[in-house]
Design a protein around this motif. Sequence first.
Motif, short mmCIF file in Angstrom:
data_model
loop_
_atom_site.label_atom_id
_atom_site.label_comp_id
_atom_site.label_asym_id
_atom_site.label_seq_id
_atom_site.Cartn_x
_atom_site.Cartn_y
_atom_site.Cartn_z
N ALA A 371 0.81 -1.22 0.00
CA ALA A 371 0.00 0.00 0.00
C ALA A 371 0.84 1.26 0.00
CB ALA A 371 -0.93 0.00 1.22
N LEU A 372 2.15 1.14 0.22
CA LEU A 372 3.03 2.31 0.23
C LEU A 372 3.50 2.60 -1.19
CD1 LEU A 372 3.15 1.67 3.32
CD2 LEU A 372 5.55 2.39 3.25
N PRO A 373 3.51 3.87 -1.58
CA PRO A 373 4.09 4.20 -2.89
C PRO A 373 5.60 3.97 -2.88
CG PRO A 373 3.49 6.20 -1.68
CD PRO A 373 2.96 5.04 -0.89
N ASP A 374 6.17 3.74 -4.05
CA ASP A 374 7.60 3.46 -4.13
C ASP A 374 8.44 4.60 -3.57
OD1 ASP A 374 6.83 1.15 -5.34
OD2 ASP A 374 7.33 1.78 -7.38
N SER A 375 7.94 5.83 -3.67
CA SER A 375 8.72 6.98 -3.19
C SER A 375 8.91 6.97 -1.68
CB SER A 375 8.02 8.27 -3.62
OG SER A 375 6.69 8.32 -3.11
N GLU A 376 8.03 6.28 -0.93
CA GLU A 376 8.16 6.24 0.53
C GLU A 376 9.10 5.13 1.00
OE1 GLU A 376 4.58 6.30 2.77
OE2 GLU A 376 3.56 7.72 1.43
N ILE A 377 9.55 4.28 0.11
CA ILE A 377 10.46 3.20 0.50
C ILE A 377 11.88 3.74 0.40
CG2 ILE A 377 11.16 0.82 0.06
CD1 ILE A 377 8.52 0.33 -1.28
N ASP A 378 12.34 4.35 1.50
CA ASP A 378 13.68 4.93 1.51
C ASP A 378 14.69 3.92 2.00
OD1 ASP A 378 13.14 4.76 4.21
OD2 ASP A 378 12.78 6.91 4.47
N ASP A 379 15.96 4.35 2.07
CA ASP A 379 17.04 3.44 2.47
C ASP A 379 16.88 2.98 3.91
OD1 ASP A 379 18.10 3.65 -0.03
OD2 ASP A 379 19.59 5.18 0.50
N ASP A 380 16.36 3.85 4.78
CA ASP A 380 16.17 3.46 6.17
C ASP A 380 15.13 2.34 6.29
OD1 ASP A 380 16.43 3.89 9.13
OD2 ASP A 380 14.31 4.40 8.88
N LEU A 381 14.05 2.45 5.53
CA LEU A 381 13.03 1.41 5.56
C LEU A 381 13.57 0.10 4.99
CD1 LEU A 381 10.10 0.72 6.22
CD2 LEU A 381 9.46 1.47 3.92
N LEU A 382 14.36 0.18 3.92
CA LEU A 382 14.96 -1.02 3.36
C LEU A 382 15.88 -1.69 4.38
CD1 LEU A 382 15.86 0.21 -0.25
CD2 LEU A 382 14.04 -1.36 0.40
N ALA A 383 16.65 -0.89 5.10
CA ALA A 383 17.56 -1.45 6.11
C ALA A 383 16.77 -2.14 7.22
CB ALA A 383 18.44 -0.35 6.69
N GLN A 384 15.65 -1.54 7.63
CA GLN A 384 14.82 -2.18 8.66
C GLN A 384 14.27 -3.53 8.20
OE1 GLN A 384 11.97 -0.02 11.14
NE2 GLN A 384 12.53 1.85 10.01
N ILE A 385 13.84 -3.59 6.96
CA ILE A 385 13.30 -4.85 6.44
C ILE A 385 14.37 -5.94 6.48
CG2 ILE A 385 12.37 -5.99 4.39
CD1 ILE A 385 11.13 -3.27 3.61
N TRP A 386 15.57 -5.61 6.02
CA TRP A 386 16.64 -6.61 6.03
C TRP A 386 17.06 -6.98 7.46
CZ3 TRP A 386 17.60 -9.59 2.18
CH2 TRP A 386 17.36 -9.16 0.87
N GLU A 387 17.00 -6.02 8.38
CA GLU A 387 17.33 -6.33 9.78
C GLU A 387 16.34 -7.33 10.36
OE1 GLU A 387 17.34 -2.51 11.54
OE2 GLU A 387 19.32 -1.93 10.74
N GLN A 388 15.05 -7.18 10.03
CA GLN A 388 14.08 -8.14 10.52
C GLN A 388 14.36 -9.54 9.96
OE1 GLN A 388 11.65 -7.65 12.84
NE2 GLN A 388 12.62 -5.64 13.08
N LEU A 389 14.70 -9.61 8.70
CA LEU A 389 15.05 -10.91 8.12
C LEU A 389 16.28 -11.49 8.78
CD1 LEU A 389 14.70 -13.14 6.02
CD2 LEU A 389 16.06 -11.76 4.43
#
Length: 820
Positions: A371-389
């Motif tokens: 539901a998030l637009p691509d513009s809201e997926i910043d580097d900090d959010l990407l890092a959080q996703i990988w940290e959870q994995l």
Amino acid sequence: MAEIRERDDAADLSEREPAVVEPRHETEADDKDPEVYVVEPLLPQRLRRPSDLLRFIAALLALAAVVLLSLVAKQTLNGLAGDVAEGANLVPNLLSRVAAFLGGGAVLIVPVAFAVERVFHRDGLRVAEGLIAAIIGLVGSFLIGEWVMSSDAAGDLRQLLTGNRPGVEPFNTLLASVVAYSTAVRISRRPTWRALIWTVIALDVLSLFTSKQLTLPSAMVTIVAGMAIGYGTLYGVGSPNTRPPGTAVIAALRKLSFQPISARRIEDDHQGSRRYAVGLHDGSSLDVTVLDRDRQVAGLPYRLWRRIRLNSETRRRAIRSLRAELEREALMAYAAQAAGASTPRLLGTSEVGTEAALLAYEHLSTRPLDALPDSEIDDDLLAQIWEQLELLRLQRLAHRRLTGDSIHVDTEGRVVLTDARSGEIAAGDLLLRLDVVQLLTYLALRVGAERSVASAARVVGEDALAGAMPLLQKIALTRQTRSALAKDKGLLSAIREQIEALKPQAKIEEIRLERFRPRTLVTIIASTLAAYFLLSQLSQVNLVTVITTANWAWSLLALAASFVSFIAAALMLRGFVPESLPLWRTVLVQFASSFVKLVAPPAVGAVAINTRYLQKRGIPPASAVASVGASQLVMLIAHISLLLLFAYITGSNTATSFTPTRGLVLVMLAVAVLIVAVLGVPPLRRMLTKRLRSLFSNVLPRLLDVLQSPRKMFEGFAGTVMITIAFVTCLDACVSAFGGDISFTAVAVVFLTANAIGSAAPTPGGLGAVELALAGGLTVAGVDSAVATSAVLLYRLLTFWLPVLPGWAAFTWLQRHEAL
């Protein structure tokens, strides 16, 4: 948690038409709880259960298998029937009559008694369903039996089912209707009744068989057909909805000490499980997932297909019980919490009657990543996703469904992982690497391959990415991600390039996730059909006679022409490669390609092995593919040109008035329709364009390099023509070896046409298709059918089967010397 198990009486009661009942309060404390109105759509009174459909399909497949096995194993079946009849004759006459009386009468009495018992328990609707199935079984078996007895096309089936005995029915109408009735009323869920009904059916079959009123195949077919009718009836009319309503979910939550005050049905999850948003007395909320028993087999065909197709480490169990599904999701949820991952806390689990179970999670206000637009997926959010994995990977937990609807972001911008049901605890390395691949691909679809790989490298490290690179295959991804990749087919290659740029020296090990590919199934089916037609041909020809009666002078000429074709293929390849290639090693490569033809279509095998050979000679992959593509393109042009030339010469040698035969007109129309279909249907046109582009890309620059060298140009074009002439000479010599009288040009037209058909066939080496096309073409050209078949068999022996052994030796030698 109390064990969830099926109880016969409870199952009987649950399958009645659902009635509206008032909530039952068991304790004084319960009486003080306010009644909660659940906002949800009305549950359907009846529903079609996927399990009934699957059983119906399984019964049809079993029916087909029984008929086919019976037709194939006639002698064995007759022997078994004789043994059964002989054993039955040893039974005392009085005992046999008693068994026949009991079986014949009880086969009607038992169903009636069961119907009375169900009506007494106010379950008459089930009896009505059984009567519908019985009527369908009675009428259907009668009509099919009449068709079998009267149709000339069903002669083998009639002989199988009746044994050509007078008065024997192909299908016993009474037996079929009884089995259909018993299946439709679900008598199998009542152990006592189930044992009783199958005992009387067995007695009835034995009495009919010993009195020669029924054959063994007819008994098996009748029983399986009755089961198919019963399950088909159940799926057609539907079954009473036994899913517990929302009020039952609220009652189960109260047993877990929750105090719900509101509840509403929200969107089902990706597996079709019901979900409820429940508000509690203290102001907090729950997200409740309800697992319905009848949904456990939903999507079973797809899961079975994946289980068969994928290797054991990657596949999941196709069928799980309700209890196993509940425990799996709960265990994964608790393990993820213990690992420190940000997931909704599992607060409780419970059974909901006998047909469902629930899991209650704390409610978190989040939005799915989709539901998030691509513009809201910043580097900090990407890092959080990988940290959870990474938190899951450190505890050997595999999520197995990292997609946009299972990755959420809360109001404070923190990542939350949901949907733990698909996960695995104590996961192996392969499953952990698959998680990395899935997340890499999904994020690359949203933010591009470069950002996806860069964010992963900062968290999980370059070594983890290098280890995941061999698994960048579409089959390793979820169904949603594979569908999204259809719009960006070069994404996986882009991800590989980004990883290679980070870790250029990484050793890439090949990992095969698929046991087989769908095209392998097509090849197996086509090969089976080809073998059937080939064996049909062989049954009409005595191979000993073929070998002993052939003129060996012509046979030696054919053998020499076959050998020349390998030299011509080597010359053709050398001619389209500007770099220097040794002649005899290149000839060995052509022999090796004849060995590869055993497991691949002819054009595919030759292209693959020649490309591999050029790469091993130090030629870059793009240039190697371009060289082979150039040779194939020129071969195609030469093939069409020679076909037109020889067809013109053949036509000019015939009478001045040429009237095409009806068969030729039909073939031309079929070819025209095929061309129009391929070019007129966009998906087919795109597929053809893609294949041709991948094969002939960069071909023009390669051809220009060849044209700058007259020697190379002559060598390539001469080899191309020599291949066709050598094969035509071989076929013409084989026809002459058996006394056939036909012109060389006519043989050339037959060969060129059959070769095109064989190249398009998916069977190894065009097996079956080439033989049929050659034999049919020679017969149309005026060669006697027996001579044509013998000539084709000799031709295929010399050009396909005989080179296999030297081809295997050449393949092994080239591999040992690292030339392949």
